[in-house]
Write a protein that holds these residues in place. Structure first.
Motif, short mmCIF file in Angstrom:
data_model
loop_
_atom_site.label_atom_id
_atom_site.label_comp_id
_atom_site.label_asym_id
_atom_site.label_seq_id
_atom_site.Cartn_x
_atom_site.Cartn_y
_atom_site.Cartn_z
N GLU A 25 0.84 -1.14 0.18
CA GLU A 25 0.04 -0.11 0.08
C GLU A 25 0.84 1.22 0.02
O GLU A 25 0.23 2.13 -0.65
N ILE A 28 2.07 1.72 -3.30
CA ILE A 28 1.06 2.42 -4.44
C ILE A 28 1.06 3.84 -4.11
O ILE A 28 0.86 4.56 -4.87
N ASP A 29 0.87 4.18 -2.88
CA ASP A 29 0.83 5.47 -2.41
C ASP A 29 1.99 6.46 -2.81
O ASP A 29 1.78 7.48 -3.18
N SER A 33 4.55 2.01 -10.35
CA SER A 33 3.81 1.40 -11.53
C SER A 33 3.93 -0.11 -11.44
O SER A 33 3.51 -0.74 -12.31
N SER A 173 -7.46 -4.67 -7.32
CA SER A 173 -7.92 -3.30 -6.94
C SER A 173 -7.01 -2.24 -7.59
O SER A 173 -7.54 -1.06 -7.73
N HIS A 174 -6.05 -2.66 -8.38
CA HIS A 174 -4.99 -1.59 -8.94
C HIS A 174 -4.74 -2.19 -10.19
O HIS A 174 -3.34 -2.54 -10.55
N GLU A 176 -3.85 -0.70 -12.90
CA GLU A 176 -2.81 0.16 -13.39
C GLU A 176 -1.12 -0.03 -12.88
O GLU A 176 -0.38 0.57 -13.30
N VAL A 177 -1.32 -0.88 -11.86
CA VAL A 177 0.05 -1.23 -11.18
C VAL A 177 0.35 -2.63 -11.64
O VAL A 177 -0.50 -3.56 -11.33
N GLY A 193 -0.27 -4.64 -15.45
CA GLY A 193 -0.40 -3.20 -15.06
C GLY A 193 -0.81 -2.27 -16.29
O GLY A 193 -0.43 -1.10 -16.18
N SER A 248 -10.70 2.05 -5.19
CA SER A 248 -9.31 1.33 -5.06
C SER A 248 -8.94 0.77 -4.06
O SER A 248 -7.55 0.23 -3.86
N ARG A 249 -9.86 0.52 -2.99
CA ARG A 249 -9.40 0.25 -1.63
C ARG A 249 -9.97 -1.19 -1.41
O ARG A 249 -11.21 -1.28 -1.67
N HIS A 279 -15.65 -2.98 -8.82
CA HIS A 279 -15.13 -1.71 -8.20
C HIS A 279 -16.26 -0.77 -7.93
O HIS A 279 -17.09 -0.42 -8.83
#
Ligand code: ADP
Ligand code: MG
Length: 323
Positions: A25, A28-29, A33, A173-174, A176-177, A193, A248-249, A279
């Motif tokens: 987390e 991501i914060d 990527s 949840s992500h 894009e990563v 990603g 996204s959590r 989502h």
């Protein structure tokens, strides 16, 4: 003070998977990527998390390990619309209190990186290091100084499965990563990603499962619900395949679950429980994430519109399938 430190640490750091969750987390914060997670012995002896995010400036490193040191929330107002995954400033302090931590980081635009070590909450050393932009955390020997808590750990394979579960959820949840997971030397997960949720569904659950999904994308009361639910013929015997993400959590939401299940009543299902990877995008003011230490539980200021949005989104997807 020592004891207090350790007790408080227990709230976020329960087992290797909680360490992985907090570190990823943070990555991501930090705008990463691509994130690689490697564990050995279920993560009990070794966890590595490498990201290509912002990195941490030398002067900010010791502070980052202090309890309640967060760079993400500054005012009371910030707490009312939390857009980052972290906000308590507890994770690094808690992890460092009960393990041996090695940090290698290079902040964007810095010539030289830092190599920092902290063990059982005590700083060991800080050195210059050459490294690429981004951050690597290595956590060794979790609970080495709190033997009582080692007893609560399960077998390595069980702990490793829990880590895998956490990473599956984070990957979903992500989209894009890119998430890579190396488990005891073997790569067991790699998401591209590319921002496409379906890629993550493929990577996590396999193509066979993905064949039995219906796309969902629907907006009601300003709440967008998108992702996939199972075809009624692919419903499951339990809720283990119900995944929900809010802004996204990774969350547990009784309201969303109830709405999903209600929407499928009347469909002829094979199992009782539909699967879902959904989502929800909700205005930040509408969600209270500051409820649970592990930040899993969320509360909606208003549950009804959330129920309605999920319900109608799923109904709509099921209807399209029938047409
Ligand atoms: P929180 O995430 O609630 O702020 P943490 O204890 O998890 O608290 O992290 C403390 C601080 O350390 C963060 O606010 C951030 O500034 C910094 N940090 C931690 N991990 C990373 C990372 N991978 N990349 C950049 N900064 C990080
Ligand atoms: Mg954090």
């Amino acid at each position: 003070k020592q004891i207090a430190e350790l007790i408080a640490a227990g709230e976020v750091v329960e087992r290797p998977s909680s360490v992985v969750k907090e570190l990823v987390e943070n990555s991501i914060d930090a705008g990463a990527s691509a994130i690689t997670v490697e564990i050995q012995n279920g993560g009990v002896t070794y966890i590595r998390v490498t990201d290509n995010g912002s990195g941490i400036q030398r002067d900010d490193i010791p502070t980052a390990f202090l309890r309640h040191a967060t760079s993400k929330v500054h005012t009371q107002e910030d707490l009312d619309h939390i857009g980052t995954l972290g906000f308590r400033g507890e994770a690094l302090a808690s992890i460092a209190a009960v393990s041996k931590v090695e940090l290698l980081t290079c902040a964007k635009g810095e010539m030289i990186g830092s190599h920092y070590r902290i063990e059982g909450g005590e700083e060991v050393d800080m050195e210059d290091a050459g490294c690429p932009e981004g951050t690597t955390f290595i956590i060794r020997d979790l609970f080495y100084n709190t033997p009582a808590r080692i007893k609560f750990l399960k077998k390595d394979v069980t702990e490793a499965n829990a880590v895998a579960g956490v990473l599956d959820r984070i990957a979903l949840s992500h989209p894009e990563v890119s998430i890579k997971f190396i488990r005891s030397g073997k790569e067991v997960l790699l998401t591209p990603g590319d921002g496409d949720l379906l890629s993550d569904v493929y990577a996590v659950f396999g193509r066979d499962f993905a064949k039995n999904l219906l796309p969902v994308d629907y907006t009601l009361h300003g709440i967008r619900v998108h992702g996939y639910i199972s075809k009624p013929t692919a419903a499951r015997p339990n809720r283990s395949m119900q995944y929900f993400f809010i802004n996204s959590r990774v969350v547990r939401s009784r309201t969303a679950m109830a709405a999903l299940e209600e929407s499928c009543k009347g469909s002829v299902m094979v199992g009782r429980f539909p699967a879902s990877v959904l989502h929800l995008e909700v205005a930040l003011e509408g969600v209270d994430v500051n409820v649970h230490p592990a930040k899993i539980e969320v509360r909606f200021v208003n549950e009804r519109p959330v129920f309605d949005a999920v319900y109608h989104a799923c109904k709509n997807a099921l209807q399209k399938e029938d047409d």
